[in-house]
Design an enzyme around this catalytic site. Structure first.
Site, short mmCIF file in Angstrom:
data_model
loop_
_atom_site.label_atom_id
_atom_site.label_comp_id
_atom_site.label_asym_id
_atom_site.label_seq_id
_atom_site.Cartn_x
_atom_site.Cartn_y
_atom_site.Cartn_z
N GLY A 135 0.79 -1.31 0.03
CA GLY A 135 0.05 0.01 -0.13
C GLY A 135 0.86 1.12 0.05
O GLY A 135 1.05 2.01 -0.90
N SER A 136 1.74 1.24 1.04
CA SER A 136 2.68 2.57 1.20
C SER A 136 3.57 2.42 -0.09
O SER A 136 4.09 3.48 -0.41
CB SER A 136 3.36 2.48 2.48
OG SER A 136 2.59 2.33 3.71
N TRP A 160 -8.49 -2.91 -1.87
CA TRP A 160 -8.91 -1.84 -1.38
C TRP A 160 -9.48 -0.78 -2.27
O TRP A 160 -8.96 0.44 -2.14
CB TRP A 160 -7.61 -1.11 -0.68
CG TRP A 160 -7.06 -2.08 0.67
CD1 TRP A 160 -5.98 -2.52 0.77
CD2 TRP A 160 -8.08 -2.25 1.89
NE1 TRP A 160 -5.97 -3.08 2.10
CE2 TRP A 160 -7.18 -3.19 2.81
CE3 TRP A 160 -9.26 -2.16 2.35
CZ2 TRP A 160 -7.52 -3.45 4.00
CZ3 TRP A 160 -9.64 -2.60 3.47
CH2 TRP A 160 -8.81 -3.27 4.37
N ARG A 256 -4.96 13.98 -0.63
CA ARG A 256 -4.78 14.19 0.80
C ARG A 256 -5.28 15.47 1.40
O ARG A 256 -5.76 15.51 2.64
CB ARG A 256 -2.93 14.50 0.68
CG ARG A 256 -2.69 12.76 0.76
CD ARG A 256 -0.91 13.01 1.05
NE ARG A 256 -0.48 11.70 0.87
CZ ARG A 256 0.39 11.18 0.29
NH1 ARG A 256 1.32 12.05 -0.06
NH2 ARG A 256 0.61 10.01 0.04
N HIS A 351 -19.72 11.68 26.28
CA HIS A 351 -21.07 11.19 26.40
C HIS A 351 -21.21 9.90 27.54
O HIS A 351 -22.13 9.33 27.64
CB HIS A 351 -21.29 10.44 24.98
CG HIS A 351 -21.50 11.35 23.84
ND1 HIS A 351 -20.79 12.16 23.38
CD2 HIS A 351 -22.86 11.77 23.45
CE1 HIS A 351 -21.43 12.82 22.40
NE2 HIS A 351 -22.71 12.67 22.46
N GLU A 376 -5.17 7.29 1.88
CA GLU A 376 -4.07 8.57 1.08
C GLU A 376 -2.76 8.42 1.81
O GLU A 376 -2.20 9.75 1.87
CB GLU A 376 -4.77 9.81 0.77
CG GLU A 376 -6.13 9.86 0.46
CD GLU A 376 -6.20 9.36 -0.91
OE1 GLU A 376 -5.65 8.95 -1.73
OE2 GLU A 376 -7.69 9.36 -1.28
N ALA A 379 0.09 7.96 8.46
CA ALA A 379 0.65 8.98 9.37
C ALA A 379 2.21 9.15 8.96
O ALA A 379 2.98 9.92 8.59
CB ALA A 379 0.38 8.94 10.81
C1 LIG Z 1 -11.15 1.54 3.94
C2 LIG Z 1 -9.89 1.76 2.71
C3 LIG Z 1 -10.30 2.16 1.55
C4 LIG Z 1 -8.95 2.21 0.76
N1 LIG Z 1 -9.30 2.82 -0.47
C5 LIG Z 1 -8.19 2.83 -1.39
C6 LIG Z 1 -8.60 3.15 -2.86
O1 LIG Z 1 -9.62 3.49 -3.34
N2 LIG Z 1 -7.22 2.95 -3.45
C7 LIG Z 1 -6.17 2.36 -3.17
O2 LIG Z 1 -5.31 2.38 -4.13
N3 LIG Z 1 -6.12 1.98 -1.87
C8 LIG Z 1 -6.84 2.05 -0.84
N4 LIG Z 1 -6.72 1.84 0.26
C9 LIG Z 1 -5.33 1.07 0.78
C10 LIG Z 1 -4.46 2.30 1.52
O3 LIG Z 1 -4.21 3.27 0.90
C11 LIG Z 1 -3.54 1.76 2.06
O4 LIG Z 1 -4.02 0.63 3.14
C12 LIG Z 1 -2.42 2.49 3.05
O5 LIG Z 1 -1.70 3.14 2.04
C13 LIG Z 1 -1.50 1.74 3.76
O6 LIG Z 1 -0.93 0.53 3.03
P1 LIG Z 1 -0.88 -0.86 3.71
O7 LIG Z 1 -2.21 -1.05 4.25
O8 LIG Z 1 -0.48 -1.96 2.67
O9 LIG Z 1 0.04 -0.83 4.89
P2 LIG Z 1 1.59 -1.01 4.66
O10 LIG Z 1 2.43 0.01 3.60
O11 LIG Z 1 1.89 -2.35 4.73
O12 LIG Z 1 2.06 -0.43 6.37
C14 LIG Z 1 1.92 -1.19 7.39
C15 LIG Z 1 2.34 -0.16 8.62
O13 LIG Z 1 3.75 0.14 8.37
C16 LIG Z 1 4.09 1.44 8.45
N5 LIG Z 1 5.17 1.82 7.22
C17 LIG Z 1 5.17 1.20 5.94
N6 LIG Z 1 6.43 1.72 5.43
C18 LIG Z 1 6.93 2.40 6.39
C19 LIG Z 1 8.21 3.20 6.37
N7 LIG Z 1 9.01 3.35 5.34
N8 LIG Z 1 8.79 3.69 7.70
C20 LIG Z 1 7.85 3.78 8.71
N9 LIG Z 1 6.54 3.32 8.61
C21 LIG Z 1 6.04 2.42 7.33
C22 LIG Z 1 2.58 2.22 7.76
O14 LIG Z 1 2.67 3.51 8.28
C23 LIG Z 1 1.84 1.33 8.69
O15 LIG Z 1 1.50 1.46 9.86
C24 LIG Z 1 -7.71 1.77 1.20
C25 LIG Z 1 -7.52 1.16 2.55
C26 LIG Z 1 -8.69 1.27 3.50
C27 LIG Z 1 -8.62 0.71 4.87
#
Ligand SMILES: Cc1cc2nc3c(=O)[nH]c(=O)nc-3n(C[C@H](O)[C@H](O)[C@H](O)COP(=O)(O)OP(=O)(O)OC[C@H]3O[C@@H](n4cnc5c(N)ncnc54)[C@H](O)[C@@H]3O)c2cc1C
Length: 398
Positions: A135-136, A160, A256, A351, A376, A379
Site C-alpha cells: 500500500g505505502s 482496497w 490528501r 458522552h 491516502e 501518518a
Molecule cells: C477503507 C480503505 C479504503 C481504501 N481505499 C483505497 C483506494 O481506493 N485505492 C487504493 O489504491 N488504496 C486504498 N486503500 C489502501 C490504503 O491506501 C493503504 O491501506 C495504505 O496506503 C497503507 O498501505 P498498507 O495497508 O499496505 O500498509 P503498509 O504499507 O503495509 O504499512 C503497514 C504499517 O507500516 C508502516 N510503514 C510502512 N512503510 C513504512 C516506512 N517506510 N517507515 C515507517 N513506517 C512504515 C505504515 O505506516 C503502517 O503503519 C484503502 C484502505 C482502506 C483501509
C-alpha cells in the site's frame, strides 16, 4: 459566535454552494446516516441527490458540463458532507481524483470522452494502486501490463478499491516494460471502463465481493482481479506510458487535502455532539459543561478543529495555486487525521456510557475516524514526505 470551520475570503457563489450542501446534510443525511451505516447499505437515494446538486462535477470544467470550481470549494464541500456521514466523502473522493487526473494529464480525446459523463455522475470512478502485498510502497506494484499490438494485456490483483463495485471507470496503476531498472519510471496509469457491480465486469476483470470494514460503511471497498484484461493503448492516461507514478502522486496530493477535509468534518460533528451533550447532561447539581475538566476538553477540541480546518484551507489554496505542495498537503492530512481521532475520542468520553451505545451518533464517528489515519498514505508516510523535504530543501541558516 462563528462556526469553528468558517472560512474567510470566500466568494458569494462559494458561500451559496456550502449553504446548500449544509442544508442538504442537515435535512437529508444526518437523519439517516447511522441507520444506513448499521445496515452497511449503499446510499442510492443520497447519491441521486448528490448528482442533482452537481457535486460529481463540482471541479470539472464548465465546457464539460461541470461547475469548474476550485480545489478549495471541493474540500469545503467534502468537509460539510463528512460532517453528515464520512462515507459520502469516500463516494466522491476517488471520482474527484480521477477527474483531476484526466483533466491534468489526459489527452484531449480522453477529456472529451470521459469528463462530460463524469460531470453528471453517469460515470463514477475508482482509483486503484494498492495490492494485497503493498500500500505505502507504491513503487513495488506487481500488477503487470504488457504491450500486445494496439492493446495492453494486464494481469494481477488489486486491493482496497473504494467504489470498486459501484464505479464504471477505474484509474489503475500497473507495471509496464519501459525503463525496467527504474522503479518509478515503469509504472503506467490506465483508464479502464467496466460495468458496475460484482463478478466479471469486463472481460478479464473481476470484482469478487465487498471487503467488510470496521467503519466507513455503505461505500463499497473491493478487491479487483485482472486476468489477461485487454485495454486499448489509447486508454493509457495521457498516452504517456511510464508516467503513471508521477501522475498518481499528483492526484494523491489533492486526495490528501480531501482526507484532511474529511477529518475536519468528522471532528466538527464530534465537537457539535459533545457541546450539545455537555449542555444537557447534569451531574453533581450542574451541567457537565460547567465542570472544568469537561469545559477544558471542549476548549481543546474546538482548538483542534479550528487548527485542522485552517491548515486544510491553506493546503487547498497552495495546491490550487499550482506548483508542488506535497509538504502542505501531507501536513494538513497528518494533522487533521490525528486531531480528528483525538476529538472523536474526547467526544465519546464526554458522552459517558451513552457514547458506547449504537443509538448515539458518536459511536459511528468513533469507527470512521481511524480510516483517516490510513487512507491516502498513513501518518508515518506523511511524516516521511514532510521530513525528507525539510532536510533537503529548508532554507539554510533560517
Ligand atoms: C477503507 C480503505 C479504503 C481504501 N481505499 C483505497 C483506494 O481506493 N485505492 C487504493 O489504491 N488504496 C486504498 N486503500 C489502501 C490504503 O491506501 C493503504 O491501506 C495504505 O496506503 C497503507 O498501505 P498498507 O495497508 O499496505 O500498509 P503498509 O504499507 O503495509 O504499512 C503497514 C504499517 O507500516 C508502516 N510503514 C510502512 N512503510 C513504512 C516506512 N517506510 N517507515 C515507517 N513506517 C512504515 C505504515 O505506516 C503502517 O503503519 C484503502 C484502505 C482502506 C483501509
Amino acid at each position: 459566535m462563528r462556526r469553528l470551520t468558517d472560512t474567510d475570503g470566500l466568494t458569494e457563489f462559494q458561500r451559496d454552494i456550502l449553504r446548500t450542501v449544509r442544508d442538504f446534510v442537515d435535512a437529508e443525511v444526518l437523519p439517516v446516516a447511522s441507520e444506513l451505516d448499521h445496515a452497511d447499505a449503499y446510499p442510492d437515494g443520497i447519491v441521486t441527490r448528490l448528482k442533482e446538486l452537481g457535486v460529481f462535477g463540482l471541479t470539472i470544467d464548465e465546457q464539460y458540463g461541470g461547475l469548474g470550481e476550485s480545489l478549495l470549494t471541493y474540500a469545503l464541500v467534502v468537509e460539510e458532507l463528512a460532517r453528515g456521514w464520512m462515507s459520502l466523502s469516500g463516494i466522491i473522493n476517488t471520482h474527484f481524483i480521477v477527474a483531476y487526473l484526466i483533466a491534468a494529464h489526459g489527452t484531449q480525446e480522453q477529456q472529451d470522452f470521459f469528463l462530460p459523463k463524469m460531470a453528471t455522475g453517469e460515470v463514477r470512478s475508482a482509483l486503484s494502486m494498492s495490492e494485497p502485498d503493498l500500500g505505502s510502497d507504491v513503487a513495488a506494484i506487481r500488477t503487470a501490463a504488457r504491450r500486445d499490438g494496439d492493446d495492453y494485456v494486464i494481469s494481477g490483483q488489486k486491493m482496497w478499491l473504494t467504489n470498486g463495485a459501484t464505479s464504471s471507470l477505474v484509474a489503475l496503476l500497473a507495471r509496464t516494460e519501459e525503463d525496467a531498472g527504474q522503479p518509478h519510471r515503469n509504472l503506467t496509469a490506465f483508464l479502464i471502463e467496466k460495468a458496475p457491480g460484482f463478478g466479471e465486469t469486463r472481460s478479464g476483470l473481476t470484482v469478487p465481493g465487498k471487503i467488510h470494514k470496521l467503519g466507513y460503511k455503505g461505500v463499497d471497498t473491493t478487491e479487483l482481479i485482472l486476468d489477461d484484461c485487454r485495454v486499448p493503448a489509447n486508454r493509457v492516461l495521457g498516452e504517456a506510458p511510464g508516467k503513471g507514478f508521477y501522475q498518481f502522486m499528483d492526484g494523491i496530493e489533492v486526495g490528501r487535502v480531501n482526507v484532511a477535509a474529511r477529518g475536519c468534518g468528522v471532528a466538527l460533528r464530534a465537537f457539535e455532539l459533545a457541546v450539545t451533550y455537555a449542555r444537557s447532561r447534569r451531574t453533581f447539581g450542574k451541567i457537565i459543561g460547567e465542570h472544568q475538566a469537561i469545559s477544558f476538553k471542549l476548549a481543546e477540541m474546538a482548538t483542534k478543529v479550528t487548527a485542522a480546518h485552517q491548515m486544510m484551507v491553506m493546503a487547498a489554496r497552495r495546491k490550487a495555486a499550482g506548483g508542488q505542495s506535497d509538504v502542505e498537503a501531507g501536513m494538513a492530512k497528518y494533522l487533521a487525521a490525528e486531531y480528528c481521532k483525538e476529538v472523536v475520542e474526547d467526544s465519546l468520553r464526554i458522552h459517558g456510557g451513552y457514547g458506547y451505545s449504537t443509538e448515539h451518533e458518536i459511536e459511528r464517528l468513533y469507527r470512521d475516524a481511524p480510516m483517516l489515519l490510513i487512507g491516502e498514505g498513513t501518518a508515518e508516510i506523511q511524516k516521511m514526505i514532510i521530513g525528507r523535504r525539510l532536510v533537503r530543501d529548508y532554507p539554510a541558516g533560517a
